[in-house]
Design a protein around this motif. Structure first.
Motif, PDB file in Angstrom:
ATOM      1  N   LYS A 145       0.820  -1.213   0.000  1.00 25.68           N
ATOM      2  CA  LYS A 145       0.000   0.000   0.000  1.00 25.68           C
ATOM      3  C   LYS A 145       0.854   1.265   0.000  1.00 25.68           C
ATOM      4  O   LYS A 145       0.353   2.365   0.262  1.00 25.68           O
ATOM      5  CB  LYS A 145      -0.904   0.006   1.244  1.00 25.68           C
ATOM      6  CG  LYS A 145      -1.836  -1.189   1.350  1.00 25.68           C
ATOM      7  CD  LYS A 145      -2.953  -1.139   0.324  1.00 25.68           C
ATOM      8  CE  LYS A 145      -3.945  -2.264   0.531  1.00 25.68           C
ATOM      9  NZ  LYS A 145      -5.060  -2.218  -0.444  1.00 25.68           N
ATOM     10  N   ARG A 146       2.141   1.136  -0.302  1.00 28.13           N
ATOM     11  CA  ARG A 146       3.036   2.290  -0.270  1.00 28.13           C
ATOM     12  C   ARG A 146       2.681   3.348  -1.303  1.00 28.13           C
ATOM     13  O   ARG A 146       3.137   4.484  -1.216  1.00 28.13           O
ATOM     14  CB  ARG A 146       4.485   1.811  -0.491  1.00 28.13           C
ATOM     15  CG  ARG A 146       5.547   2.761   0.023  1.00 28.13           C
ATOM     16  CD  ARG A 146       6.917   2.324  -0.447  1.00 28.13           C
ATOM     17  NE  ARG A 146       6.977   2.276  -1.902  1.00 28.13           N
ATOM     18  CZ  ARG A 146       7.143   3.347  -2.667  1.00 28.13           C
ATOM     19  NH1 ARG A 146       7.250   4.532  -2.129  1.00 28.13           N
ATOM     20  NH2 ARG A 146       7.178   3.226  -3.983  1.00 28.13           N
ATOM     21  N   SER A 147       1.858   3.000  -2.254  1.00 29.54           N
ATOM     22  CA  SER A 147       1.422   3.975  -3.258  1.00 29.54           C
ATOM     23  C   SER A 147       0.619   5.117  -2.633  1.00 29.54           C
ATOM     24  O   SER A 147       0.381   6.130  -3.291  1.00 29.54           O
ATOM     25  CB  SER A 147       0.581   3.285  -4.335  1.00 29.54           C
ATOM     26  OG  SER A 147      -0.567   2.660  -3.767  1.00 29.54           O
ATOM     27  N   LEU A 148       0.223   4.960  -1.366  1.00 27.02           N
ATOM     28  CA  LEU A 148      -0.521   6.023  -0.684  1.00 27.02           C
ATOM     29  C   LEU A 148       0.276   7.319  -0.662  1.00 27.02           C
ATOM     30  O   LEU A 148      -0.250   8.398  -0.983  1.00 27.02           O
ATOM     31  CB  LEU A 148      -0.858   5.592   0.748  1.00 27.02           C
ATOM     32  CG  LEU A 148      -1.471   6.684   1.636  1.00 27.02           C
ATOM     33  CD1 LEU A 148      -2.864   7.050   1.158  1.00 27.02           C
ATOM     34  CD2 LEU A 148      -1.498   6.247   3.097  1.00 27.02           C
ATOM     35  N   ILE A 149       1.551   7.247  -0.296  1.00 38.21           N
ATOM     36  CA  ILE A 149       2.346   8.469  -0.203  1.00 38.21           C
ATOM     37  C   ILE A 149       2.616   9.051  -1.589  1.00 38.21           C
ATOM     38  O   ILE A 149       2.732  10.269  -1.756  1.00 38.21           O
ATOM     39  CB  ILE A 149       3.665   8.211   0.564  1.00 38.21           C
ATOM     40  CG1 ILE A 149       4.329   9.545   0.904  1.00 38.21           C
ATOM     41  CG2 ILE A 149       4.595   7.310  -0.211  1.00 38.21           C
ATOM     42  CD1 ILE A 149       5.466   9.427   1.885  1.00 38.21           C
ATOM     43  N   GLU A 150       2.683   8.206  -2.612  1.00 40.14           N
ATOM     44  CA  GLU A 150       2.829   8.708  -3.970  1.00 40.14           C
ATOM     45  C   GLU A 150       1.572   9.450  -4.414  1.00 40.14           C
ATOM     46  O   GLU A 150       1.647  10.437  -5.150  1.00 40.14           O
ATOM     47  CB  GLU A 150       3.138   7.551  -4.919  1.00 40.14           C
ATOM     48  CG  GLU A 150       4.478   6.874  -4.623  1.00 40.14           C
ATOM     49  CD  GLU A 150       4.724   5.659  -5.501  1.00 40.14           C
ATOM     50  OE1 GLU A 150       3.786   5.290  -6.249  1.00 40.14           O
ATOM     51  OE2 GLU A 150       5.822   5.090  -5.442  1.00 40.14           O
ATOM     52  N   THR A 151       0.416   8.992  -3.950  1.00 39.58           N
ATOM     53  CA  THR A 151      -0.839   9.695  -4.231  1.00 39.58           C
ATOM     54  C   THR A 151      -0.864  11.046  -3.552  1.00 39.58           C
ATOM     55  O   THR A 151      -1.307  12.045  -4.131  1.00 39.58           O
ATOM     56  CB  THR A 151      -2.036   8.847  -3.761  1.00 39.58           C
ATOM     57  OG1 THR A 151      -1.995   7.569  -4.390  1.00 39.58           O
ATOM     58  CG2 THR A 151      -3.350   9.535  -4.100  1.00 39.58           C
ATOM     59  N   VAL A 152      -0.367  11.104  -2.311  1.00 37.73           N
ATOM     60  CA  VAL A 152      -0.304  12.378  -1.583  1.00 37.73           C
ATOM     61  C   VAL A 152       0.620  13.353  -2.302  1.00 37.73           C
ATOM     62  O   VAL A 152       0.289  14.542  -2.472  1.00 37.73           O
ATOM     63  CB  VAL A 152       0.167  12.149  -0.132  1.00 37.73           C
ATOM     64  CG1 VAL A 152       0.452  13.480   0.562  1.00 37.73           C
ATOM     65  CG2 VAL A 152      -0.869  11.360   0.642  1.00 37.73           C
ATOM     66  N   ILE A 153       1.774  12.886  -2.750  1.00 38.32           N
ATOM     67  CA  ILE A 153       2.720  13.742  -3.465  1.00 38.32           C
ATOM     68  C   ILE A 153       2.105  14.240  -4.778  1.00 38.32           C
ATOM     69  O   ILE A 153       2.256  15.409  -5.143  1.00 38.32           O
ATOM     70  CB  ILE A 153       4.031  12.985  -3.721  1.00 38.32           C
ATOM     71  CG1 ILE A 153       4.778  12.775  -2.397  1.00 38.32           C
ATOM     72  CG2 ILE A 153       4.913  13.732  -4.705  1.00 38.32           C
ATOM     73  CD1 ILE A 153       6.014  11.923  -2.517  1.00 38.32           C
ATOM     74  N   LYS A 157       1.496  18.195  -5.798  1.00 43.98           N
ATOM     75  CA  LYS A 157       2.149  18.799  -6.962  1.00 43.98           C
ATOM     76  C   LYS A 157       1.164  19.223  -8.041  1.00 43.98           C
ATOM     77  O   LYS A 157       1.342  20.273  -8.672  1.00 43.98           O
ATOM     78  CB  LYS A 157       3.178  17.827  -7.550  1.00 43.98           C
ATOM     79  CG  LYS A 157       4.281  17.447  -6.574  1.00 43.98           C
ATOM     80  CD  LYS A 157       5.339  16.571  -7.196  1.00 43.98           C
ATOM     81  CE  LYS A 157       6.302  17.385  -8.028  1.00 43.98           C
ATOM     82  NZ  LYS A 157       7.465  16.557  -8.454  1.00 43.98           N
ATOM     83  N   ASN A 158       0.124  18.436  -8.279  1.00 41.15           N
ATOM     84  CA  ASN A 158      -0.762  18.691  -9.411  1.00 41.15           C
ATOM     85  C   ASN A 158      -2.058  19.398  -9.049  1.00 41.15           C
ATOM     86  O   ASN A 158      -2.690  19.998  -9.917  1.00 41.15           O
ATOM     87  CB  ASN A 158      -1.095  17.371 -10.128  1.00 41.15           C
ATOM     88  CG  ASN A 158       0.137  16.715 -10.712  1.00 41.15           C
ATOM     89  OD1 ASN A 158       1.008  17.382 -11.258  1.00 41.15           O
ATOM     90  ND2 ASN A 158       0.225  15.399 -10.598  1.00 41.15           N
ATOM     91  N   ILE A 159      -2.468  19.340  -7.799  1.00 41.39           N
ATOM     92  CA  ILE A 159      -3.712  20.006  -7.384  1.00 41.39           C
ATOM     93  C   ILE A 159      -3.422  21.252  -6.553  1.00 41.39           C
ATOM     94  O   ILE A 159      -4.015  22.312  -6.767  1.00 41.39           O
ATOM     95  CB  ILE A 159      -4.611  19.040  -6.580  1.00 41.39           C
ATOM     96  CG1 ILE A 159      -4.886  17.772  -7.391  1.00 41.39           C
ATOM     97  CG2 ILE A 159      -5.908  19.721  -6.181  1.00 41.39           C
ATOM     98  CD1 ILE A 159      -5.631  18.019  -8.696  1.00 41.39           C
ATOM     99  N   LEU A 160      -2.487  21.136  -5.607  1.00 42.89           N
ATOM    100  CA  LEU A 160      -2.199  22.245  -4.706  1.00 42.89           C
ATOM    101  C   LEU A 160      -1.004  23.086  -5.147  1.00 42.89           C
ATOM    102  O   LEU A 160      -0.598  24.001  -4.425  1.00 42.89           O
ATOM    103  CB  LEU A 160      -1.963  21.711  -3.286  1.00 42.89           C
ATOM    104  CG  LEU A 160      -3.165  20.980  -2.658  1.00 42.89           C
ATOM    105  CD1 LEU A 160      -2.805  20.448  -1.288  1.00 42.89           C
ATOM    106  CD2 LEU A 160      -4.371  21.907  -2.563  1.00 42.89           C
ATOM    107  N   ASP A 161      -0.441  22.787  -6.310  1.00 41.12           N
ATOM    108  CA  ASP A 161       0.650  23.598  -6.893  1.00 41.12           C
ATOM    109  C   ASP A 161       1.828  23.743  -5.939  1.00 41.12           C
ATOM    110  O   ASP A 161       2.216  24.848  -5.562  1.00 41.12           O
ATOM    111  CB  ASP A 161       0.143  24.992  -7.303  1.00 41.12           C
ATOM    112  CG  ASP A 161      -0.901  24.913  -8.399  1.00 41.12           C
ATOM    113  OD1 ASP A 161      -0.807  23.998  -9.230  1.00 41.12           O
ATOM    114  OD2 ASP A 161      -1.810  25.766  -8.425  1.00 41.12           O
TER     115      ASP A 161
END
Length: 211
Positions: A145-153, A157-161
């Motif tokens: 489930k480590r992809s969770l932190i990649e989703t946060v990143i 980067k792409n939504i919160l600039d």
């Protein structure tokens, strides 16, 4: 400074005992303009990620399984993920008896021993030239489930600039990045890990069949 203290002391999440660590690049310019770049010249450096070389900074993050920030650290682009000073800063506020999951970039015996002395266990993916290791079923599932932190990143980067290459000063770039991290804390819905019974049954079946 006010934004940093807000994130560090008011915006951090709950101590759950399950954490994920990763880093992301913050390129300050295109690779073709490295020699002419002046704004971040004193703090930026060449670095390499899985996507290639870049020139700039790195943001290191630790989150819990609920997607809440637990630690942040900025470094130059040349600093490795398993740097002891960076990891010591990231995990300074984590309570003992916790587990940190990371990718193969965090494979380091010195790092493992440092975190173990702090009461934290480091579990990482293995590199291609390493032998496979036996993990508990829970740790094996959580590592997947480590992809969770990649989703946060990706959200940062792409939504919160989180970052762009048009900053006119170091202070302006720092304010932009910290404001993004502070805004993330106010999101009503953050990426989280949801466990279902079928996950445990599937992994138990896979373990039995491999044996």
């Amino acid at each position: 400074m006010a934004l940093f203290f807000f994130i560090h002391y008011q915006g951090l999440g709950k101590q759950t005992g399950t954490y994920y660590v990763d880093s992301t690049k913050m390129a300050v310019c295109d690779n073709h303009r490295i020699h002419s770049h002046k704004v971040f010249k004193t703090v930026a450096a060449r670095g390499k990620t899985s996507t290639g070389w870049f020139y700039g900074l790195k943001l290191h993050l630790v989150i819990n399984e609920q997607g809440e920030l637990m630690g942040i650290c900025f470094s130059s682009g040349g600093v490795t993920d398993n740097n002891l000073s960076v990891m010591e800063h990231l995990c300074a506020l984590l309570e003992p008896k916790g587990t940190i999951y990371g990718d193969a970039g965090y494979v380091s015996q010195n790092l493992f021993e440092m975190l173990w002395e702090q009461g934290l266990q480091l579990i990482t993916k293995i590199r291609k030239n390493m032998k496979n290791k036996v993990l508990k079923m829970k740790d094996k599932l959580l590592l997947k489930k480590r992809s969770l932190i990649e989703t946060v990143i990706d959200l940062l980067k792409n939504i919160l600039d989180l970052w762009h290459t048009r900053h006119r000063s170091i202070a302006n770039g720092a304010n932009n990045a910290l404001a993004c991290l502070a805004a993330y804390n106010f999101l009503d819905q953050k990426p989280t890990i949801k466990f279902y019974k079928r996950d445990f049954f599937l992994n138990f079946a896979m373990t039995k069949s491999s044996n």
